[in-house]
Write a protein that holds these residues in place. Structure first.
Motif, PDB file in Angstrom:
ATOM      1  N   LEU A 136       0.861  -1.226   0.066  1.00 22.01           N
ATOM      2  CA  LEU A 136      -0.112  -0.126   0.079  1.00 22.01           C
ATOM      3  C   LEU A 136       0.847   1.314   0.306  1.00 22.01           C
ATOM      4  O   LEU A 136       0.516   2.283  -0.728  1.00 22.01           O
ATOM      5  N   PHE A 137       1.890   1.008   0.989  1.00 24.73           N
ATOM      6  CA  PHE A 137       2.828   2.353   0.669  1.00 24.73           C
ATOM      7  C   PHE A 137       3.303   2.593  -0.640  1.00 24.73           C
ATOM      8  O   PHE A 137       3.667   3.585  -0.921  1.00 24.73           O
ATOM      9  N   ALA A 138       3.831   1.598  -1.132  1.00 25.71           N
ATOM     10  CA  ALA A 138       4.669   1.756  -2.388  1.00 25.71           C
ATOM     11  C   ALA A 138       3.625   2.277  -3.580  1.00 25.71           C
ATOM     12  O   ALA A 138       3.990   3.200  -4.263  1.00 25.71           O
ATOM     13  N   GLU A 139       2.412   1.946  -3.628  1.00 20.64           N
ATOM     14  CA  GLU A 139       1.567   2.315  -4.422  1.00 20.64           C
ATOM     15  C   GLU A 139       1.009   3.891  -4.150  1.00 20.64           C
ATOM     16  O   GLU A 139       1.088   4.717  -4.882  1.00 20.64           O
ATOM     17  N   ALA A 140       0.974   4.267  -3.091  1.00 19.36           N
ATOM     18  CA  ALA A 140       0.650   5.477  -2.626  1.00 19.36           C
ATOM     19  C   ALA A 140       1.859   6.563  -2.781  1.00 19.36           C
ATOM     20  O   ALA A 140       1.697   7.547  -3.186  1.00 19.36           O
ATOM     21  N   ASN A 141       3.096   6.031  -2.432  1.00 17.82           N
ATOM     22  CA  ASN A 141       4.369   6.724  -2.812  1.00 17.82           C
ATOM     23  C   ASN A 141       4.351   6.929  -4.162  1.00 17.82           C
ATOM     24  O   ASN A 141       4.756   8.143  -4.861  1.00 17.82           O
ATOM     25  N   ARG A 142       3.996   6.055  -5.185  1.00 17.43           N
ATOM     26  CA  ARG A 142       4.170   6.150  -6.354  1.00 17.43           C
ATOM     27  C   ARG A 142       3.228   7.343  -7.184  1.00 17.43           C
ATOM     28  O   ARG A 142       3.479   7.988  -8.165  1.00 17.43           O
ATOM     29  N   PHE A 143       2.062   7.526  -6.215  1.00 18.27           N
ATOM     30  CA  PHE A 143       1.379   8.796  -6.763  1.00 18.27           C
ATOM     31  C   PHE A 143       1.544  10.018  -5.916  1.00 18.27           C
ATOM     32  O   PHE A 143       0.764  10.887  -6.001  1.00 18.27           O
ATOM     33  N   GLY A 144       2.483   9.870  -5.055  1.00 16.94           N
ATOM     34  CA  GLY A 144       3.130  11.058  -4.384  1.00 16.94           C
ATOM     35  C   GLY A 144       2.187  11.690  -3.199  1.00 16.94           C
ATOM     36  O   GLY A 144       2.066  12.740  -2.749  1.00 16.94           O
ATOM     37  N   TYR A 145       1.845  10.701  -2.439  1.00 14.09           N
ATOM     38  CA  TYR A 145       1.371  10.892  -0.951  1.00 14.09           C
ATOM     39  C   TYR A 145       2.162  10.797   0.076  1.00 14.09           C
ATOM     40  O   TYR A 145       3.192   9.746  -0.058  1.00 14.09           O
ATOM     41  N   ASN A 146       2.085  11.641   0.961  1.00 14.44           N
ATOM     42  CA  ASN A 146       3.047  11.689   2.233  1.00 14.44           C
ATOM     43  C   ASN A 146       2.570  10.972   3.474  1.00 14.44           C
ATOM     44  O   ASN A 146       1.419  11.008   3.841  1.00 14.44           O
ATOM     45  N   GLY A 147       3.156  10.065   3.933  1.00 15.01           N
ATOM     46  CA  GLY A 147       2.734   9.089   5.062  1.00 15.01           C
ATOM     47  C   GLY A 147       3.964   8.208   5.360  1.00 15.01           C
ATOM     48  O   GLY A 147       4.975   7.778   4.513  1.00 15.01           O
ATOM     49  N   LYS A 148       3.645   7.329   6.522  1.00 13.94           N
ATOM     50  CA  LYS A 148       4.405   6.253   6.891  1.00 13.94           C
ATOM     51  C   LYS A 148       3.591   5.101   7.290  1.00 13.94           C
ATOM     52  O   LYS A 148       2.468   5.155   7.356  1.00 13.94           O
ATOM     53  N   THR A 149       4.408   3.952   7.280  1.00 16.51           N
ATOM     54  CA  THR A 149       3.812   2.615   7.617  1.00 16.51           C
ATOM     55  C   THR A 149       3.572   2.303   9.211  1.00 16.51           C
ATOM     56  O   THR A 149       4.790   2.734   9.737  1.00 16.51           O
ATOM     57  N   TYR A 150       2.581   1.589   9.504  1.00 19.36           N
ATOM     58  CA  TYR A 150       2.647   1.157  11.048  1.00 19.36           C
ATOM     59  C   TYR A 150       2.248  -0.181  11.018  1.00 19.36           C
ATOM     60  O   TYR A 150       1.617  -0.758  10.116  1.00 19.36           O
TER      61      TYR A 150
END
Length: 327
Positions: free
Chosen positions: A280-294
């Motif tokens: 999920l993080f990789a997909e979100a990062n690809r579209f430029g979303y800012n966040g971290k995994t928990y």
């Protein structure tokens, strides 16, 4: 009144209620014990067994009215063995495409499968292409169709903006079901006590106030779009989104409606179907979303609450299973 819905948030018995109360644990145990040989001999799904349990419970309780929610689609759904006094089709959007089809018209065809000969249909707000599919099916079965139009004269205790559409659909259903003799006072009182009377949770549910923590089970493109639109009408300093998904949902479609200026707390609910948090993080990062995994849903929420100011908003969404863990 019997009410069958799915899935449940915390307790399996949320799926089968009579007068707003979950059926007793003994009813669940007795049904399984009495039908164990049949259940083990057949290749029944979990959902099919639960539908059988619900209908059996309603029959034994001799309910006056049973509200049966379809599980997935309609045409081939286990609930579709009944002949109802009314069929209701709410707003249709793309979801479960691997089972129902990739176009909105294909999905509408599956939904239209619940229409029965000479049984009236109430249709919630939908696109013209969806309306055509429903109307064609209804005409072939001589079933009258009633359109749910927006109404402003009633209010409900369910505060999500999308409930306005649901309210209009419920109102039209009661107009059609004249044999139930529901008057204006009944409707006003009932609509103001939906959560109390049904036990519904996770629909724009405000869990805390400072910062405001909102949980909503929105998990597909249409649901996420409506929730994000409602947030635009609210005043806050920063938006924090605790977000997790199941594996069969398309993040690329959903992300079009997610704000880029929010802080994301990615997590994975404790279910087999969950999308791995790293994916999920990789997909979100690809579209430029800012966040971290928990490591868990609770860890994600705890971290959001730690950094959020009282004037911030924390939204929990993306999956019913994520909301279930928070609640």
């Amino acid at each position: 009144v019997g009410l069958y819905t799915s899935p449940h948030l915390k307790d399996f018995r949320e799926r089968i209620k009579i007068n707003g109360q979950p059926i007793d644990k003994e009813i669940v145990v007795d049904f399984v014990n009495q039908n164990l040989e049949t259940l083990e001999a057949g290749s029944y799904s979990f959902f099919e067994v639960t539908v059988g349990m619900a209908l059996s419970s309603f029959a034994k309780a001799q309910v006056d009215v049973a509200i049966i929610e379809v599980g997935l689609g309609g045409r081939l759904d286990a609930t579709n063995i009944i002949i109802p006094i009314l069929s209701i089709i709410t707003h249709i959007s793309k979801d479960h495409q691997q089972f129902l089809g990739n176009t909105i018209e294909a999905i509408a065809t599956e939904k239209a499968g619940i229409i029965k000969e000479n049984v009236p249909v109430v249709l919630g707000q939908n696109s013209e292409s969806v309306q055509r599919v429903i109307l064609d099916k209804a005409k072939s079965l001589s079933s009258p169709v009633f359109f749910a139009n927006q109404i402003e004269t009633y209010e409900t205790d369910l505060i999500g903006d999308y409930q306005k559409e649901n309210l209009a659909t419920a109102y039209m259903a009661l107009q059609v079901l004249t044999e139930l003799d529901v008057n204006e006072s009944h409707m006003r009182d009932g609509l103001q006590a939906v959560a109390k009377n049904t036990g519904f949770q996770g629909r724009w549910q405000i869990l805390e106030d400072s910062p405001k923590v909102i949980a909503d089970v929105a998990h597909n493109e249409a649901g996420i779009a409506v929730v994000m639109n409602q947030l635009k009408s609210m005043t806050y300093h920063q938006l924090h989104i605790v977000f997790g998904m199941v594996d069969d949902k398309d993040f690329e479609q959903i992300q079009q409606h997610l704000p880029k200026d929010a802080t994301y707390y990615y997590c994975s609910p404790k279910v087999v179907r969950a999308k791995a948090v790293d994916q999920l993080f990789a997909e979100a990062n690809r579209f430029g979303y800012n966040g971290k995994t928990y490591v868990s849903v609770s860890d994600a929420l705890d971290n959001a609450k730690t950094v959020a100011y009282p004037s911030d908003i924390i939204l929990v969404c993306g999956s019913l299973f994520v909301v279930a863990e928070v609640i």
